[in-house]
Design an enzyme around this catalytic site. Sequence first.
Site, PDB file in Angstrom:
ATOM      1  N   ARG A 297       0.834  -1.208   0.000  1.00 47.11           N
ATOM      2  CA  ARG A 297       0.000   0.000   0.000  1.00 47.11           C
ATOM      3  C   ARG A 297       0.871   1.262   0.000  1.00 47.11           C
ATOM      4  NH1 ARG A 297      -5.291  -1.599   1.958  1.00 47.11           N
ATOM      5  NH2 ARG A 297      -5.893   0.531   1.604  1.00 47.11           N
TER       6      ARG A 297
ATOM      7  N   ARG B 118      -2.528   7.510   1.833  1.00 46.27           N
ATOM      8  CA  ARG B 118      -2.805   8.731   2.606  1.00 46.27           C
ATOM      9  C   ARG B 118      -1.668   9.232   3.484  1.00 46.27           C
ATOM     10  NH1 ARG B 118      -8.176   6.155   4.742  1.00 46.27           N
ATOM     11  NH2 ARG B 118      -6.708   4.451   4.444  1.00 46.27           N
TER      12      ARG B 118
ATOM     13  N   ARG C 143      -6.002  12.931  -4.409  1.00 43.49           N
ATOM     14  CA  ARG C 143      -7.250  12.312  -3.942  1.00 43.49           C
ATOM     15  C   ARG C 143      -8.345  13.369  -3.751  1.00 43.49           C
ATOM     16  NH1 ARG C 143     -11.332  10.631  -2.667  1.00 43.49           N
ATOM     17  NH2 ARG C 143     -11.954   9.058  -1.150  1.00 43.49           N
TER      18      ARG C 143
ATOM     19  N   ASP D   4      -7.792  -0.931  -6.702  1.00 40.84           N
ATOM     20  CA  ASP D   4      -8.238  -1.566  -5.468  1.00 40.84           C
ATOM     21  C   ASP D   4      -8.754  -2.958  -5.801  1.00 40.84           C
ATOM     22  OD1 ASP D   4      -8.780  -0.691  -2.489  1.00 40.84           O
ATOM     23  OD2 ASP D   4     -10.400  -2.033  -3.080  1.00 40.84           O
TER      24      ASP D   4
ATOM     25  N   TYR E 230     -16.072  -9.374   1.087  1.00 38.87           N
ATOM     26  CA  TYR E 230     -16.646  -8.023   1.006  1.00 38.87           C
ATOM     27  C   TYR E 230     -17.985  -8.049   0.256  1.00 38.87           C
ATOM     28  CZ  TYR E 230     -12.282  -6.125   2.805  1.00 38.87           C
ATOM     29  OH  TYR E 230     -11.207  -5.838   3.607  1.00 38.87           O
TER      30      TYR E 230
END
Length: 345
Positions: A27, A31, A40, A77, A153
């Site tokens: 990752r 952020r 973003r 993703d 998910y």
Amino acid sequence: MVQRTGKKLLDCVRGYVDDVPPMWIMRQAGRYLPEYREVRASTKGFLDLCYTPEKAIEVTLQPLRRFDLDAAILFSDILVIPDALGQNVRFEQGEGPVLEPIENAEDLAKLEVSKVLDHLNPVLETVKGLRSSLDENKTLIGFCGAPWTVATYMLGGRGSPDQAKARLFALAEPELFQQLMDMLVEASAEYLLAQFDAGADVVQIFESWALNLDEVNFQNFVVNPTVKLVEKIRAVRPDAPLIGFPRGAAAMVPGYIKATGVNAVGLDYAMPLEFAREHISPLATVQGNLDPLRLVSGGKQMLDRVDQILEAFEGRPHIFNLGHGIVPQTPIAHVEALVNHVKGR
Ligand code: CP3
């Protein structure tokens, strides 16, 4: 063995050993980087960022401008697959992904594998753009979620500590579950093959929810579908370099490698180094496994643990990495210290 390509990380996946292990950070675009937060903020939503090649290329390259990493990982993703199948997927600020859960045969019938590659064309354009902008010695990593992890998910509607909703569905509705898994195997195989065609050097299969499964469920939910996925890929590309990351699989990792034939395996940070040295490293290239919170905290405890990891795999094919994704509160100076330490400067 195939010849070295000069891409250190790709060569390591294929079993070559260097004095200094190649490294990337799970990752690595995200952020904790102000330049990521800026891009973003300029997009409507997270999925728009994934589907805008120019911006996705930019954020993929950001960590390589700051740090001496050996690979770029495609910015996207794992949940673009349910989105492409036609499920409603949203990313809520501060909440993570939210999906309209699949609950019955009717919900399943709405999903369409035939739509997937068209829908994901922008992501494939990103891969092509990255291929042409990356230095020759950098490895381009593509990825997808493993069928079970994506299914958790799709069935649960969101992440949860134990993915109980998906585990219960799989046990209570084995036929519907199988249909969903077959669809995911099919879609993921096509998607990964398209990523290779677009220029990915290696792909990682993220099985983030391999934990919490008994050995029978591990075989049925994780191993068997991954075997099918690998078979479909290798039927077209017999030498496709693959990294599996069965997070939390613990003592079941050696069986996972033998059954699936992945070239390399990501180790989570709970994996003891001695177990990995004895039972995993002889079977595949290992990748990992610093606790991301050691990186947040930094300093001596981090560097000492890094040394233990490096020593455990010295002389063997090892890709240095974290044992799970970097977290947003990570100080950039600690990442610099980590990279410099691994690279021996
Ligand atoms: O550098 C990279 O690795 C970028 C590409 C990437 C992302 N997600 C971007 C992302 C990759 C490889 C992933 C994989 C992913 N996505 C996994 C497997 C790895 C793991 O951590 O176990 C999983 C389970 C997901 C699903 C997902 N996506 C969750 C649970 C979340 C919310 C949690 C979080 O970290 O925010 C996301 C959102 C997401 N995916 C973000 C990023 C940069 C943050 C969203 C934002 O910027 O608004």
